[in-house]
Design a protein around this motif. Structure first.
Motif: not given
Lengths: 281, 242
Positions: A185-188, B154-161, B184-187
């Motif tokens: 989902h996040s990759v999309e 870094a913050f956004e990738d961390l948030g997604v993870s 998905s917004v963080e992504a």
């Protein structure tokens, strides 16, 4: 969560577990001999498969159904990018080509991952449908007009994000599958962001990486195209979350545009199937 | 009974072999065992408290307790959103020199999204919400484009993870959906910042693995990484682990 603990927990719940697993000695050995030959990240799925073998129908058919639904969408995306990348004269910019190859690779990886997972859970992966990317004539120039190609790509990615989001709740009974779905989902979401940015940089399309209200930003391509894709954006204008109005929340200057952008909205399976139906022969 | 015992041993021994081989760390990470390692580091701070003559189970003034269950996970998300919002507010108070109009618009939009997330969690948690965290941005050079965008990425990738790793810890489907609406917004943010730094790096192999899956992290690892930027001590000992 560690494998010893899981096994200990299972033992508490089911003292017969070792009896059940005993007949699966080969499977246990196979599982525990993963030391790099097989992708390490396949271990949790393999473990799920082992439990499936021990407990028979413990994986709900609903999960297989969701995974097959996702697989259909991934086929759609992977095939769309493949045909676009193979079409001479469509993608002439090397930077764009590299990005679209990255996205195509991910979609193909998702196809493989979902097929493998469905099989490991004892299900049968659906076959790839035959696609008509003109959507029965709505986008006749989809592989000859780059602007239209990117517009359709954006719709597929934004719809994909909404589709996975709508299914998360149906995967809650299986942590490993839910986690994998969230990671797709996040990759999309990343893809959607980049395609939107490509449209903005290449054609000045009025889009940002996030979705504002229920705007597709495809009006400039053609009124017919915009009308056709609108169902992929309807509902994104929502500004109330869990009964809380996000506009001006707690006195902060948050507009309806900001509020809608800050939260992506789900689509039901029925809504998604209606959206992709014109693309399937 | 003897049959069960012997099959148990057969199950267990190969696992121990895995743990002692060179792939141990990688295996632990992939098998989700990082939580166990992180739990060990929590125990260390409890031990330190005891050695310092403090009660480890009673939060000090400078510590917030995230709580347990779904509330704990929502507070965990609230903590991360506080960090992100505070960062972008600082960034937009005095933008780095030579900022492009696109960068300015995007950074202000992202700031507003993070404020919306932060205030949403504050409101939805009500009296269960943790208090405002004290941040520490002393390692960030807000005058430098590289430092600002690098930190934002870094913050956004961390948030997604973090959201990807927390979904399975939630019990309520409503809360899972809310987290899904935000992740998905963080992504999108993460991809945007990556593209601002290097166009085309929106989903490169530092965040997406060979199966096409994005990064996920469990709360202890996320909080460990975030702790560089948060002065307030966060007690996450009661968060669900599965």
């Amino acid at each position: 969560m560690n494998l010893h603990n899981i096994i200990n927990e299972i033992e508490k719940a089911d003292p017969e577990v070792y009896g059940r697993l005993d007949g699966r000695r080969a499977a246990v050995k196979k599982l525990t001999s993963f030391t790099g030959k097989v992708a390490l990240s396949a271990v949790p799925i393999a473990f799920g498969s082992l439990l499936k073998k021990a407990y028979g129908q413990s994986v709900s058919p609903q999960i297989i159904e969701v995974l097959n639904f996702a697989l259909t969408l991934e086929y759609l995306e992977a095939e769309f990018y493949s045909r676009g990348l193979e079409r001479g004269g469509l993608i002439t910019n090397d930077v764009d080509r590299a990005a679209l190859e990255t996205i195509r690779m991910h979609e193909q990886q998702h196809v493989t991952f979902l097929q493998t997972t469905i099989k490991s859970l004892g299900g049968m992966p659906v076959a790839m449908p035959t696609f008509d990317f003109t959507a029965k004539g709505t986008f006749p120039a989809v592989f000859t007009n780059y602007q239209i190609f990117l517009a359709v790509a954006q719709v597929f990615e934004d719809t994909g994000v909404r589709a996975y989001k709508g299914q998360a709740g149906n995967l809650m009974s299986n942590n490993e599958i839910l986690r994998a779905a969230l990671r797709i989902h996040s990759v999309e979401g990343r893809h959607a962001s980049h395609i939107r940015e490509m449209r903005n940089r290449n054609f000045g399309a009025p889009v940002q990486p996030w979705i504002t209200l229920n705007k597709s930003g495809i009006e400039g391509v053609s009124a017919a195209a915009a009308a056709a894709v609108q169902p992929s954006y309807n509902g994104e204008e929502l500004v109330v979350q869990a009964g809380i109005n996000i506009v001006g929340i707690n006195g902060f200057d948050i507009s309806a545009e900001d509020a809608s952008e800050a939260f992506d909205e789900p689509l039901t399976k029925m809504q998604v199937l209606a959206i992709v139906k014109p693309f399937i022969v | 009974m003897t049959k069960k015992k012997s099959s148990f041993e057969e199950t267990k021994i190969p696992l121990q072999e895995i743990e002692t081989n060179s792939s141990r760390r990688k295996f632990l990470t992939y098998a989700g065992l990082s939580t166990v390692l992180a739990a060990a580091s929590c125990r260390k701070s409890v031990l330190e408290d005891v050695l310092d003559g403090k009660n480890p189970f009673h939060d000090q003034k400078d510590t917030v307790n995230l709580g347990s269950g779904d509330v704990g996970i929502l507070n965990y998300a609230y903590a991360l959103e506080q960090l992100e919002a505070a960062f972008y507010i600082m960034v937009s108070k005095n933008f780095y020199a030579g900022i492009s109009s696109k960068e300015k618009i995007y950074l202000e939009d992202i700031r507003d999204h993070e404020i919306a997330h932060r205030e949403f969690f504050k409101k939805v948690l009500g009296s269960s919400a943790i208090r405002a965290l004290e941040v520490d941005f002393s390692t960030i050079n807000f005058k430098s484009r590289e430092s600002v965008l690098g930190t934002a990425k870094a913050f956004e990738d961390l948030g997604v993870s973090a959201y990807n790793g927390a979904g399975e810890l939630l019990k309520s489907a409503d809360n899972l959906l809310l987290a899904g609406k935000i992740v998905s917004v963080e992504a999108r943010h993460a991809a945007t910042l990556r593209d601002l730094i290097q166009y085309g790096s929106f989903a490169d192999n530092t965040v997406v693995d060979q199966m096409g899956l994005d990064v996920f992290r469990k709360p202890p690892e996320v909080l460990q990484i975030a702790s560089t930027y948060i002065k307030t001590k966060i007690n996450a000992n009661n968060l669900p682990t599965s």
